[in-house]
Design a protein around this motif. Structure first.
Motif, PDB file in Angstrom:
ATOM      1  N   TYR A 129       0.817  -1.213   0.000  1.00 20.03           N
ATOM      2  CA  TYR A 129       0.000   0.000   0.000  1.00 20.03           C
ATOM      3  C   TYR A 129       0.852   1.264   0.000  1.00 20.03           C
ATOM      4  O   TYR A 129       2.075   1.219   0.187  1.00 20.03           O
ATOM      5  N   ARG A 130       0.202   2.379  -0.218  1.00 23.74           N
ATOM      6  CA  ARG A 130       0.866   3.679  -0.349  1.00 23.74           C
ATOM      7  C   ARG A 130       1.680   4.009   0.899  1.00 23.74           C
ATOM      8  O   ARG A 130       1.217   3.840   2.026  1.00 23.74           O
ATOM      9  N   GLY A 131       2.896   4.483   0.702  1.00 17.94           N
ATOM     10  CA  GLY A 131       3.758   4.826   1.820  1.00 17.94           C
ATOM     11  C   GLY A 131       3.438   6.192   2.394  1.00 17.94           C
ATOM     12  O   GLY A 131       3.055   7.113   1.672  1.00 17.94           O
ATOM     13  N   LYS A 132       3.588   6.317   3.696  1.00 21.68           N
ATOM     14  CA  LYS A 132       3.436   7.609   4.353  1.00 21.68           C
ATOM     15  C   LYS A 132       4.768   8.349   4.310  1.00 21.68           C
ATOM     16  O   LYS A 132       5.830   7.739   4.368  1.00 21.68           O
ATOM     17  N   THR A 133       4.695   9.683   4.233  1.00 19.73           N
ATOM     18  CA  THR A 133       5.901  10.462   3.955  1.00 19.73           C
ATOM     19  C   THR A 133       6.805  10.667   5.165  1.00 19.73           C
ATOM     20  O   THR A 133       7.857  11.297   5.038  1.00 19.73           O
ATOM     21  N   GLY A 134       6.441  10.128   6.319  1.00 16.77           N
ATOM     22  CA  GLY A 134       7.312  10.251   7.488  1.00 16.77           C
ATOM     23  C   GLY A 134       8.686   9.671   7.240  1.00 16.77           C
ATOM     24  O   GLY A 134       9.693  10.197   7.728  1.00 16.77           O
ATOM     25  N   ILE A 135       8.760   8.595   6.460  1.00 16.83           N
ATOM     26  CA  ILE A 135      10.052   7.992   6.184  1.00 16.83           C
ATOM     27  C   ILE A 135      10.929   8.918   5.352  1.00 16.83           C
ATOM     28  O   ILE A 135      12.154   8.966   5.524  1.00 16.83           O
ATOM     29  N   ALA A 136      10.307   9.689   4.454  1.00 18.96           N
ATOM     30  CA  ALA A 136      11.081  10.637   3.647  1.00 18.96           C
ATOM     31  C   ALA A 136      11.651  11.742   4.526  1.00 18.96           C
ATOM     32  O   ALA A 136      12.819  12.137   4.381  1.00 18.96           O
ATOM     33  N   ARG A 137      10.850  12.243   5.449  1.00 15.58           N
ATOM     34  CA  ARG A 137      11.345  13.259   6.392  1.00 15.58           C
ATOM     35  C   ARG A 137      12.511  12.711   7.199  1.00 15.58           C
ATOM     36  O   ARG A 137      13.514  13.398   7.425  1.00 15.58           O
ATOM     37  N   LEU A 138      12.372  11.483   7.642  1.00 17.71           N
ATOM     38  CA  LEU A 138      13.423  10.853   8.438  1.00 17.71           C
ATOM     39  C   LEU A 138      14.715  10.754   7.625  1.00 17.71           C
ATOM     40  O   LEU A 138      15.806  11.054   8.135  1.00 17.71           O
ATOM     41  N   ALA A 139      14.602  10.357   6.368  1.00 16.23           N
ATOM     42  CA  ALA A 139      15.780  10.213   5.524  1.00 16.23           C
ATOM     43  C   ALA A 139      16.443  11.553   5.228  1.00 16.23           C
ATOM     44  O   ALA A 139      17.672  11.686   5.294  1.00 16.23           O
ATOM     45  N   LEU A 140      15.629  12.558   4.902  1.00 16.41           N
ATOM     46  CA  LEU A 140      16.199  13.850   4.526  1.00 16.41           C
ATOM     47  C   LEU A 140      16.778  14.597   5.724  1.00 16.41           C
ATOM     48  O   LEU A 140      17.815  15.251   5.618  1.00 16.41           O
ATOM     49  N   GLU A 141      16.120  14.495   6.880  1.00 14.65           N
ATOM     50  CA  GLU A 141      16.627  15.194   8.054  1.00 14.65           C
ATOM     51  C   GLU A 141      17.866  14.516   8.632  1.00 14.65           C
ATOM     52  O   GLU A 141      18.747  15.181   9.168  1.00 14.65           O
ATOM     53  N   SER A 142      17.935  13.201   8.532  1.00 13.55           N
ATOM     54  CA  SER A 142      19.077  12.474   9.104  1.00 13.55           C
ATOM     55  C   SER A 142      20.241  12.357   8.127  1.00 13.55           C
ATOM     56  O   SER A 142      21.394  12.251   8.544  1.00 13.55           O
ATOM     57  N   GLY A 143      19.939  12.356   6.831  1.00  9.57           N
ATOM     58  CA  GLY A 143      20.973  12.121   5.833  1.00  9.57           C
ATOM     59  C   GLY A 143      21.362  10.660   5.716  1.00  9.57           C
ATOM     60  O   GLY A 143      22.280  10.308   4.966  1.00  9.57           O
ATOM     61  N   ALA A 144      20.663   9.772   6.428  1.00 15.64           N
ATOM     62  CA  ALA A 144      20.990   8.347   6.414  1.00 15.64           C
ATOM     63  C   ALA A 144      20.448   7.679   5.154  1.00 15.64           C
ATOM     64  O   ALA A 144      19.391   8.060   4.650  1.00 15.64           O
ATOM     65  N   PRO A 145      21.143   6.681   4.637  1.00 16.38           N
ATOM     66  CA  PRO A 145      20.612   5.934   3.492  1.00 16.38           C
ATOM     67  C   PRO A 145      19.400   5.107   3.901  1.00 16.38           C
ATOM     68  O   PRO A 145      19.250   4.741   5.072  1.00 16.38           O
ATOM     69  N   VAL A 146      18.545   4.821   2.927  1.00 13.60           N
ATOM     70  CA  VAL A 146      17.366   3.984   3.166  1.00 13.60           C
ATOM     71  C   VAL A 146      17.601   2.638   2.490  1.00 13.60           C
ATOM     72  O   VAL A 146      17.909   2.581   1.292  1.00 13.60           O
ATOM     73  N   ILE A 147      17.454   1.569   3.260  1.00  6.17           N
ATOM     74  CA  ILE A 147      17.657   0.224   2.728  1.00  6.17           C
ATOM     75  C   ILE A 147      16.290  -0.457   2.604  1.00  6.17           C
ATOM     76  O   ILE A 147      15.646  -0.747   3.614  1.00  6.17           O
ATOM     77  N   PRO A 148      15.820  -0.695   1.374  1.00  4.18           N
ATOM     78  CA  PRO A 148      14.505  -1.335   1.203  1.00  4.18           C
ATOM     79  C   PRO A 148      14.552  -2.810   1.578  1.00  4.18           C
ATOM     80  O   PRO A 148      15.563  -3.490   1.353  1.00  4.18           O
ATOM     81  N   VAL A 149      13.462  -3.287   2.151  1.00  4.13           N
ATOM     82  CA  VAL A 149      13.387  -4.673   2.620  1.00  4.13           C
ATOM     83  C   VAL A 149      12.043  -5.280   2.223  1.00  4.13           C
ATOM     84  O   VAL A 149      11.009  -4.606   2.294  1.00  4.13           O
ATOM     85  N   ALA A 150      12.069  -6.531   1.827  1.00  3.31           N
ATOM     86  CA  ALA A 150      10.840  -7.276   1.550  1.00  3.31           C
ATOM     87  C   ALA A 150      10.764  -8.484   2.469  1.00  3.31           C
ATOM     88  O   ALA A 150      11.649  -9.347   2.439  1.00  3.31           O
ATOM     89  N   MET A 151       9.730  -8.528   3.304  1.00  3.95           N
ATOM     90  CA  MET A 151       9.447  -9.714   4.100  1.00  3.95           C
ATOM     91  C   MET A 151       8.633 -10.670   3.223  1.00  3.95           C
ATOM     92  O   MET A 151       7.718 -10.246   2.507  1.00  3.95           O
ATOM     93  N   VAL A 152       8.962 -11.951   3.285  1.00  2.00           N
ATOM     94  CA  VAL A 152       8.335 -12.936   2.405  1.00  2.00           C
ATOM     95  C   VAL A 152       7.737 -14.071   3.242  1.00  2.00           C
ATOM     96  O   VAL A 152       8.446 -14.721   4.018  1.00  2.00           O
ATOM     97  N   GLY A 153       6.434 -14.286   3.096  1.00  3.61           N
ATOM     98  CA  GLY A 153       5.787 -15.424   3.715  1.00  3.61           C
ATOM     99  C   GLY A 153       5.223 -15.191   5.102  1.00  3.61           C
ATOM    100  O   GLY A 153       4.518 -16.050   5.634  1.00  3.61           O
ATOM    101  N   THR A 154       5.500 -14.032   5.704  1.00  2.00           N
ATOM    102  CA  THR A 154       5.014 -13.820   7.061  1.00  2.00           C
ATOM    103  C   THR A 154       3.496 -13.695   7.120  1.00  2.00           C
ATOM    104  O   THR A 154       2.879 -14.039   8.127  1.00  2.00           O
TER     105      THR A 154
END
Length: 266
Positions: A129-154
């Motif tokens: 589903y559509r992502g909320k923009t809080g993660i973008a704020r977190l990335a831009l304010e911290s300067g930290a890289p974002v590592i995408p993850v896919a959980m499978v089968g849970t």
């Protein structure tokens, strides 16, 4: 201390033995330094299995309800969540959500890993589903890289309403880090925040092979709960088939790795 005791002595060995989790792309997680782990969210146990396959400590934001339950079960749940470093967040938004994000920023400033589910809640049907923009704020304010993850089968192991997960292989696919330093100083631009969020969700979709629905998961859950038809999310609804209107990636749901004999390994 409690985190590592649970992971290496108590809960971790049992989960490894019973569910035999497999991971692909673990080398994409840096050995040190801040990073944001952005995962799809299919079941409660996502927060157990993703940290389990990492060599570094990873903590998540968790819904406030985990910390306010009554009785013995409620107190045990709250104690466990605090012990593994879960950060409570009021999903109603406002000042409480802002405080949770600030806590995440402090963790990233310390050079640690921070996990977040951009969808904001579990998927009601296994789709992305559509992502909320809080993660973008977190990335831009911290300067930290974002590592995408896919959980499978849970979601198959623990569908809604099931407390004890079914015994089956659980998978984790970790993508390459995303760098958003080009948007530094633009964390208050809502168009930039949406663009960054959609890029993150597209990366998650490319890893997971999930069908995408361009509405918030919480909105979908509310429609279902009130008896309204769920949003289908296909072309007939005139919704984007991938985040940001991008073309749908040619990927499938990942499967466990196999050895030469065809037996699943990992």
């Amino acid at each position: 201390m409690f985190y590592w005791l649970m992971k290496r002595v108590f809960v971790g060995p049992l989960l490894h033995l019973v569910y035999r989790p497999w991971v692909r792309g673990a080398e994409n997680v840096p050995e040190e330094g801040a990073a944001i782990m952005a995962s799809n969210h299919l079941a409660v146990i996502d927060s157990f299995f993703l940290p389990l396959v990492l060599d570094r400590e990873l903590v998540f934001i968790g819904k406030q309800e985990y910390f306010t339950g009554a009785g013995v079960k409620g107190r045990l749940t709250a104690g466990f969540m605090r012990g593994v470093g879960t950060i409570p967040v009021d999903r109603g938004g406002g000042k409480a959500s802002e405080a949770a994000l600030r806590t995440g920023l402090r963790r990233l400033a310390d050079g640690d890993l921070f996990g977040i589910y951009p969808e904001g809640t579990r998927s009601p049907d296994g789709r992305l589903y559509r992502g909320k923009t809080g993660i973008a704020r977190l990335a831009l304010e911290s300067g930290a890289p974002v590592i995408p993850v896919a959980m499978v089968g849970t979601d198959e192991a623990q569908p809604p309403g099931r407390r004890i997960p079914k015994v089956m292989r659980i998978g984790v696919v970790i993508g390459e880090p995303l760098d958003f330093s080009r948007y530094q100083g633009m964390e208050n631009d809502r168009f930039i925040l949406r663009s960054v969020t959609d890029e993150i969700m597209y990366a998650v979709m490319s890893l997971s092979g999930q069908e995408y629905v361009d509405v918030y998961a919480a909105t979908q859950k509310a429609r279902i709960a009130t008896g309204h038809p769920a949003v289908a999310g296909d072309a007939a609804d005139h919704l984007p088939a991938a985040p940001g209107g991008r073309p749908v990636p040619d990927v499938q749901v990942p499967v466990p790795p196999q050895d030469e004999s065809g037996t699943s390994v990992g």
